[in-house]
Write a protein that holds these residues in place. Structure first.
Motif, PDB file in Angstrom:
ATOM      1  N   LYS A   1     -18.418 -59.007 -58.882  1.00 56.20           N
ATOM      2  CA  LYS A   1     -19.287 -59.842 -58.864  1.00 56.20           C
ATOM      3  C   LYS A   1     -19.121 -60.950 -57.692  1.00 56.20           C
ATOM      4  O   LYS A   1     -20.176 -61.490 -57.271  1.00 56.20           O
ATOM      5  N   ALA A   2     -17.630 -61.131 -57.057  1.00 55.44           N
ATOM      6  CA  ALA A   2     -17.736 -62.055 -55.909  1.00 55.44           C
ATOM      7  C   ALA A   2     -18.641 -61.234 -54.831  1.00 55.44           C
ATOM      8  O   ALA A   2     -18.993 -62.125 -53.949  1.00 55.44           O
ATOM      9  N   LEU A   3     -18.877 -60.101 -54.546  1.00 54.93           N
ATOM     10  CA  LEU A   3     -19.689 -59.233 -53.803  1.00 54.93           C
ATOM     11  C   LEU A   3     -21.014 -59.449 -54.102  1.00 54.93           C
ATOM     12  O   LEU A   3     -21.958 -59.148 -53.316  1.00 54.93           O
ATOM     13  N   GLY A   4     -21.504 -59.940 -55.295  1.00 53.20           N
ATOM     14  CA  GLY A   4     -22.842 -60.230 -55.817  1.00 53.20           C
ATOM     15  C   GLY A   4     -23.315 -59.018 -56.622  1.00 53.20           C
ATOM     16  O   GLY A   4     -24.569 -58.575 -56.684  1.00 53.20           O
ATOM     17  N   TRP A   5     -22.207 -58.015 -56.933  1.00 52.73           N
ATOM     18  CA  TRP A   5     -22.815 -56.848 -57.387  1.00 52.73           C
ATOM     19  C   TRP A   5     -22.826 -56.847 -58.900  1.00 52.73           C
ATOM     20  O   TRP A   5     -22.282 -57.675 -59.737  1.00 52.73           O
ATOM     21  N   GLY A   6     -23.863 -55.947 -59.567  1.00 51.85           N
ATOM     22  CA  GLY A   6     -23.831 -56.064 -61.138  1.00 51.85           C
ATOM     23  C   GLY A   6     -22.636 -55.064 -61.445  1.00 51.85           C
ATOM     24  O   GLY A   6     -22.218 -54.225 -60.663  1.00 51.85           O
ATOM     25  N   THR A   7     -22.232 -55.312 -62.649  1.00 54.08           N
ATOM     26  CA  THR A   7     -21.290 -54.328 -63.292  1.00 54.08           C
ATOM     27  C   THR A   7     -21.492 -54.015 -64.801  1.00 54.08           C
ATOM     28  O   THR A   7     -22.029 -54.623 -65.417  1.00 54.08           O
ATOM     29  N   THR A   8     -20.932 -52.754 -64.984  1.00 53.88           N
ATOM     30  CA  THR A   8     -20.968 -52.412 -66.510  1.00 53.88           C
ATOM     31  C   THR A   8     -19.620 -51.920 -66.711  1.00 53.88           C
ATOM     32  O   THR A   8     -18.982 -51.033 -65.997  1.00 53.88           O
ATOM     33  N   LEU A   9     -18.835 -52.430 -67.899  1.00 55.45           N
ATOM     34  CA  LEU A   9     -17.472 -52.177 -68.202  1.00 55.45           C
ATOM     35  C   LEU A   9     -17.698 -51.110 -69.394  1.00 55.45           C
ATOM     36  O   LEU A   9     -18.181 -51.571 -70.282  1.00 55.45           O
ATOM     37  N   TYR A  10     -16.898 -50.125 -68.987  1.00 52.36           N
ATOM     38  CA  TYR A  10     -16.972 -48.971 -69.992  1.00 52.36           C
ATOM     39  C   TYR A  10     -15.643 -48.724 -70.576  1.00 52.36           C
ATOM     40  O   TYR A  10     -14.471 -48.654 -69.831  1.00 52.36           O
ATOM     41  N   ASP A  11     -15.196 -48.871 -71.767  1.00 48.97           N
ATOM     42  CA  ASP A  11     -13.854 -48.717 -72.549  1.00 48.97           C
ATOM     43  C   ASP A  11     -13.635 -47.161 -72.745  1.00 48.97           C
ATOM     44  O   ASP A  11     -14.268 -46.691 -73.625  1.00 48.97           O
ATOM     45  N   THR A  12     -12.748 -46.437 -72.191  1.00 48.57           N
ATOM     46  CA  THR A  12     -12.571 -45.178 -72.485  1.00 48.57           C
ATOM     47  C   THR A  12     -11.552 -45.036 -73.529  1.00 48.57           C
ATOM     48  O   THR A  12     -11.508 -43.650 -74.083  1.00 48.57           O
ATOM     49  N   LYS A  13     -10.767 -46.047 -74.007  1.00 50.83           N
ATOM     50  CA  LYS A  13      -9.946 -46.066 -74.999  1.00 50.83           C
ATOM     51  C   LYS A  13      -8.772 -44.704 -74.876  1.00 50.83           C
ATOM     52  O   LYS A  13      -8.382 -44.363 -75.889  1.00 50.83           O
ATOM     53  N   LEU A  14      -8.306 -44.800 -73.703  1.00 50.39           N
ATOM     54  CA  LEU A  14      -7.343 -43.632 -73.536  1.00 50.39           C
ATOM     55  C   LEU A  14      -7.713 -42.189 -74.172  1.00 50.39           C
ATOM     56  O   LEU A  14      -6.725 -41.581 -74.629  1.00 50.39           O
ATOM     57  N   ASP A  15      -9.141 -42.026 -74.001  1.00 49.45           N
ATOM     58  CA  ASP A  15      -9.494 -40.649 -74.591  1.00 49.45           C
ATOM     59  C   ASP A  15     -10.283 -40.106 -73.583  1.00 49.45           C
ATOM     60  O   ASP A  15     -11.165 -40.421 -73.129  1.00 49.45           O
ATOM     61  N   PRO A  16      -9.604 -38.841 -73.292  1.00 46.32           N
ATOM     62  CA  PRO A  16     -10.263 -38.013 -72.070  1.00 46.32           C
ATOM     63  C   PRO A  16     -11.865 -37.566 -72.345  1.00 46.32           C
ATOM     64  O   PRO A  16     -12.431 -37.446 -71.465  1.00 46.32           O
ATOM     65  N   SER A  17     -12.046 -37.432 -73.586  1.00 46.98           N
ATOM     66  CA  SER A  17     -13.695 -37.060 -73.759  1.00 46.98           C
ATOM     67  C   SER A  17     -14.423 -38.404 -73.505  1.00 46.98           C
ATOM     68  O   SER A  17     -15.503 -38.370 -72.974  1.00 46.98           O
ATOM     69  N   ARG A  18     -13.826 -39.478 -73.869  1.00 46.56           N
ATOM     70  CA  ARG A  18     -14.588 -40.947 -73.519  1.00 46.56           C
ATOM     71  C   ARG A  18     -14.529 -40.993 -71.952  1.00 46.56           C
ATOM     72  O   ARG A  18     -15.424 -41.594 -71.329  1.00 46.56           O
ATOM     73  N   ILE A  19     -13.689 -40.646 -71.254  1.00 43.35           N
ATOM     74  CA  ILE A  19     -13.544 -40.637 -69.824  1.00 43.35           C
ATOM     75  C   ILE A  19     -14.551 -39.920 -69.160  1.00 43.35           C
ATOM     76  O   ILE A  19     -15.256 -40.488 -68.457  1.00 43.35           O
ATOM     77  N   THR A  20     -14.649 -38.654 -69.634  1.00 43.87           N
ATOM     78  CA  THR A  20     -16.130 -37.864 -69.205  1.00 43.87           C
ATOM     79  C   THR A  20     -17.026 -38.491 -69.442  1.00 43.87           C
ATOM     80  O   THR A  20     -18.092 -38.464 -68.375  1.00 43.87           O
ATOM     81  N   GLU A  21     -17.451 -39.060 -70.710  1.00 43.21           N
ATOM     82  CA  GLU A  21     -18.652 -39.567 -71.226  1.00 43.21           C
ATOM     83  C   GLU A  21     -18.966 -40.735 -70.207  1.00 43.21           C
ATOM     84  O   GLU A  21     -19.904 -41.271 -69.815  1.00 43.21           O
ATOM     85  N   GLY A  22     -18.023 -41.521 -69.906  1.00 36.66           N
ATOM     86  CA  GLY A  22     -18.218 -42.815 -69.131  1.00 36.66           C
ATOM     87  C   GLY A  22     -18.716 -42.394 -67.855  1.00 36.66           C
ATOM     88  O   GLY A  22     -19.707 -43.121 -67.284  1.00 36.66           O
ATOM     89  N   TYR A  23     -18.214 -41.275 -67.129  1.00 35.29           N
ATOM     90  CA  TYR A  23     -18.702 -40.871 -65.862  1.00 35.29           C
ATOM     91  C   TYR A  23     -20.042 -40.778 -65.812  1.00 35.29           C
ATOM     92  O   TYR A  23     -21.058 -40.710 -65.034  1.00 35.29           O
ATOM     93  N   ARG A  24     -20.420 -39.770 -67.059  1.00 37.77           N
ATOM     94  CA  ARG A  24     -21.797 -39.051 -67.241  1.00 37.77           C
ATOM     95  C   ARG A  24     -22.761 -40.332 -67.383  1.00 37.77           C
ATOM     96  O   ARG A  24     -23.969 -40.321 -67.066  1.00 37.77           O
ATOM     97  N   GLN A  25     -22.507 -41.160 -68.284  1.00 42.94           N
ATOM     98  CA  GLN A  25     -23.158 -42.304 -68.598  1.00 42.94           C
ATOM     99  C   GLN A  25     -23.557 -43.272 -67.317  1.00 42.94           C
ATOM    100  O   GLN A  25     -24.518 -43.659 -67.021  1.00 42.94           O
TER     101      GLN A  25
END
Length: 330
Positions: A48-72
């Protein structure tokens, strides 16, 4: 270690102008664990200091959610993806998707263990790449234990075994203990996974303490005392006699050390600095440049040394001020 620590230097003082209008995804290893949520929040702050937009994704220490986070992130057309404590081997499918979409991916505290280069980059330290720094980190924790037990340590180690990035620091700890302390030993290794966090982990640590009444030290791979070990130590009635080798210096850990609720010392992890270095590296990649030396090193702390009056441990340099000036936004 000295007040400045070992190897701490200034962050980069020059760099490319931030690319305007970028949007990045920040993958948190778990928003319910401070060791994950804090660096995620710091990454968002830096972006945000650079003026960028951000989306925070919680993977919940779950490998399947890690993959899903990248894909989203790929589906959303992210301009970059930042992650923390997620190795290539548990992120591979997502990293492949990001690479195929030409989206830069930068990680902090992760192993490049896929047999091929999929991360665009991984944050490094003055001690070298992450595995080298992390191994020396474990060795520094062992030094704390040796000193804190007068070279007579009988240690219970508490090790998370389902994330490969945890292994180098444990190896560094055990190697240094063996090399530098003939009168020290590992009494028992307590292994746990994400599924054990909470009551199951507490029970495991309690059982280890009962089995090892002569144990005088406990080692934790990261500041997860509140996830079960702390309750086990308090229940044992040995909180005042056990030396606890703490880790990065979360606020809750520092409060316990300052108050005397636990006895011990730790080695700070500059998680905010890692976050800013991650964003700096993403910006450099977007500008066709390589990662610049981060300046991060190692610094030990205890109840009276290198500890702030309140809050979490902080590194010995104003890294944020330097980065903001380098980016031309502060």
């Amino acid at each position: 270690m000295s007040a400045k620590g070992v190897g701490y230097e200034s962050p980069p003082t020059s760099g490319p102008k931030p690319k305007a209008g970028k949007n990045i995804w920040v993958l948190s290893c778990s928003q319910s664990i401070p060791s994950c949520s804090y660096p995620a929040a710091q990454t968002v702050e830096a972006a945000k200091a650079l003026g960028w937009g951000t989306t925070l994704y919680d993977t919940k220490l779950d490998p399947s959610r890690i993959t899903e986070g990248y894909r989203q992130a790929v589906a959303a057309g992210a301009d970059g993806i930042a992650s923390y404590s997620m190795d290539c081997s548990i992120s591979k499918a997502g990293l492949v998707a990001a690479k195929d979409a030409n989206i830069p991916t930068v990680a902090a505290e992760a192993l490049d263990d896929c047999g091929e280069t999929l991360f665009s980059d991984i944050v490094s330290y003055t001690q070298g790449e992450f595995p080298a720094w992390w191994t020396q980190y474990g060795a520094a924790q062992a030094t704390n234990v040796i000193v804190g037990t007068d070279a007579k340590a009988k240690v219970i180690t508490i090790n998370q075994v389902d994330f490969p990035m945890m292994m180098p620091t444990l190896a560094g700890f055990k190697a240094e203990l063996k090399k530098s302390c003939a009168g020290c030993e590992v009494a028992q290794e307590v292994e746990f996974t994400v599924a054990d966090i909470g009551p199951k982990l507490q029970e495991k640590v309690q059982q280890a303490l009962v089995r090892n009444p002569d144990a005088n030290a406990v080692y934790v791979v990261y500041d997860m005392l509140a996830l079960g070990p702390d309750a086990a130590i308090r229940t044992s009635g040995r909180a005042k006699s056990l030396f606890v080798a703490t880790a990065e210096g979360q606020a809750s850990t520092m409060t316990e050390l300052r108050s005397g609720a636990i006895q011990g010392a730790g080695v700070g992890i500059p998680q905010g600095w890692e976050a800013y270095a991650t964003v700096d590296t993403l910006n450099r990649i977007m500008n066709g440049e390589k990662q610049a030396p981060s300046g991060m090193g190692l610094q030990a702390y205890d109840k009276t040394t290198n500890v702030p009056a309140e809050g979490r441990w902080e590194p010995p340099l104003d890294f944020k001020g330097v980065y903001l000036k380098t980016w031309g936004v502060g």
